[in-house]
Design an enzyme around this catalytic site. Structure first.
Site, mmCIF file in Angstrom:
data_model
loop_
_atom_site.group_PDB
_atom_site.id
_atom_site.type_symbol
_atom_site.label_atom_id
_atom_site.label_comp_id
_atom_site.label_asym_id
_atom_site.label_seq_id
_atom_site.Cartn_x
_atom_site.Cartn_y
_atom_site.Cartn_z
ATOM 1 N N CYS A 113 0.822 -1.217 0.000
ATOM 2 C CA CYS A 113 0.000 0.000 0.000
ATOM 3 C C CYS A 113 0.856 1.268 0.000
ATOM 4 O O CYS A 113 1.435 1.602 -1.012
ATOM 5 C CB CYS A 113 -1.001 -0.043 1.145
ATOM 6 S SG CYS A 113 -2.484 -0.932 0.680
ATOM 7 N N HIS B 63 -3.902 -5.147 0.784
ATOM 8 C CA HIS B 63 -3.526 -5.762 2.056
ATOM 9 C C HIS B 63 -3.587 -7.287 1.947
ATOM 10 O O HIS B 63 -4.674 -7.868 1.935
ATOM 11 C CB HIS B 63 -4.469 -5.284 3.160
ATOM 12 C CG HIS B 63 -4.338 -3.831 3.480
ATOM 13 N ND1 HIS B 63 -4.872 -3.255 4.613
ATOM 14 C CD2 HIS B 63 -3.709 -2.822 2.833
ATOM 15 C CE1 HIS B 63 -4.590 -1.957 4.643
ATOM 16 N NE2 HIS B 63 -3.890 -1.687 3.555
ATOM 17 N N GLU C 241 -2.748 -9.548 4.106
ATOM 18 C CA GLU C 241 -2.871 -10.300 5.367
ATOM 19 C C GLU C 241 -4.306 -10.687 5.686
ATOM 20 O O GLU C 241 -4.560 -11.386 6.655
ATOM 21 C CB GLU C 241 -2.274 -9.471 6.511
ATOM 22 C CG GLU C 241 -3.182 -8.432 7.135
ATOM 23 C CD GLU C 241 -3.535 -7.273 6.218
ATOM 24 O OE1 GLU C 241 -4.516 -6.567 6.489
ATOM 25 O OE2 GLU C 241 -2.828 -7.072 5.213
#
Length: 429
Positions: free
Chosen positions: A316, A399, A401
């Site tokens: 990001c 993202h 995760e």
């Protein structure tokens, strides 16, 4: 007949209400009921629900009234909409939302409360929470408190009972708008509109507001009951040392790296590259974070100094910082990408459903020819990932995760680990 009805109604409003008359056999055993006067006018004006006591005012002059929850006061920020259907707690504690009000398109928020395990940082970072309906009930075995209780504790203002669909359409048509949320009835709409117009996130260094102040070690992996990746389960813990630049890093990004065998040292966003390299890292992570990437030239200069020395991974904000370090430029998106359902096509043609949160992107045509655009956002065709093979650098604009979101992008961590292991073998040879 109308006159009779009016007279009966008038009689009902003023007469005393008596209890039922007891039967003759029970007259001595029943106590007389006290009489009471029913004030019909009073009953009509007292409402058993909370009235609209909060306003959202946008810089375009529109005013939206609703019910407040959480903290009281006045706050200003950039209004963005998030399309995730779950994970409001992770979004609330994501440092990437600093300086922003998050409008949830999911119609009900708050039904699972707040728990202590799913925090993405140590506090709430968004400036305000905008929802259609705040759940009246909390039902989750891990819940420690309600959403309004947590927002009050964190000094974040929430507003409910507003037309989130209409505001979302407005943001899609006109782009992100600055706004003000207030529970202060003394402030006029014109004053609030002026506040919104006078504020901007463009050119503002938000990273310095969320980064850590001192280096620290992170060794906590994903909990065993939540682990899903075979390679993570088989990894040798602590075999690789990663230094993570904290631009607003989320806890679960570090947990995923730790799960793949990494020992992580987290450092402040402004730490000079020379000091980071003195830690002898096997790789460096440039993390997610809030704000305008063009407003943090110090981060870009550090990235330039590190490129080519060790493998690097940007997520990001880290993707945008590395894009500038590669020689590219960034620009502001119309309304950004915020949600857990954005399709991205990777280098093999595989499509991932990704979790995203950013308002800026890298211009592909500004990059040098050595840099490959590896991932494409299929919603608007923007650059969602880059690879600079010569410099052992990889980035993604979302993202991986999955907190919140799907696990489709988790192999990015594997790719980074493989890159570090390959570099380590070459160095040893």
């Amino acid at each position: 007949m109308a006159a009779i009805a009016v007279a009966q109604a008038a009689s009902l409003t003023s007469r005393r209400v008596q209890g039922p008359k007891p039967s003759a056999g029970a007259a001595r055993r029943v106590r007389p009921v006290r009489s009471a006067v029913v004030d019909v006018k009073s009953m009509a004006t007292e409402k058993p629900w909370k009235t609209h006591d909060c306003r959202l005012v946008l810089e375009d002059g529109s005013v939206w009234s609703g019910r407040s929850f959480g903290a009281k006061g006045t706050a200003v920020g950039e209004v963005v909409f998030n399309t995730s259907l779950s994970g409001y707690q992770e979004i609330l504690t994501d440092p990437s939302y600093a300086g922003q009000f998050v409008l949830f398109t999911c119609p009900e928020i708050g039904n699972v409360g707040i728990n202590l395990e799913d925090m993405e940082s140590t506090k709430a970072h968004m400036g305000g929470m905008l929802v259609r309906h705040l759940s009246l009930n909390v039902s989750n075995y891990r819940s420690a408190m309600s959403l309004p209780e947590y927002l009050e504790q964190q000094n974040v203002i929430g507003i409910s009972e507003i037309d989130t669909r209409a505001i979302t359409r407005r943001l899609r048509d006109t782009g992100c708008l600055n706004g003000v949320i207030t529970t202060d009835a003394a402030k006029t709409d014109d004053e609030l509109i002026a506040m919104a117009k006078g504020w901007t996130i463009v050119g503002k260094d938000m990273i310095s507001e969320v980064t850590c102040t001192e280096p620290y070690e992170w060794q906590d992996p994903t909990g065993a009951e939540w682990e899903f990746a075979a390679e993570a389960k088989a990894s040798t813990k602590g075999s690789l040392h990663v230094v993570a630049y904290d631009f607003g890093v989320k806890h679960n990004i570090m947990r995923r790296l730790a799960s793949y065998g990494c020992r992580i040292t987290v450092v402040p966003a402004s730490m000079p590259a020379a000091e980071v390299m003195a830690m002898e890292p096997d790789g460096i992570l440039f993390s997610n974070g809030p704000g305008d990437p063009s407003a943090v030239p110090y981060a870009v200069e550090n990235a330039k100094a590190i490129l080519g020395e060790v493998p690097v991974f940007g997520i990001c904000m880290g993707h945008q910082v590395l894009g500038q370090a590669f020689g590219g430029e960034t620009f502001k998106l119309k309304f950004g990408h915020h949600g857990g359902n954005h399709p991205v096509r990777g280098p093999t043609g595989r499509v991932e459903i990704s979790s995203q949160n950013h308002n800026f992107a890298v211009k592909p045509n500004s990059l040098p020819k050595e840099v490959e655009v590896s991932h494409i956002n299929l919603n608007d065709g923007t650059c969602a990932g880059m690879v600079y093979r010569e410099k052992r650098a990889m980035t993604i604009q979302y993202h991986p995760e999955a907190s919140p979101g799907p696990h489709d992008s988790d192999p990015c961590f594997e790719d980074f680990v493989h890159m570090m292991k390959a570099a380590k073998r070459e160095k040893a040879a």
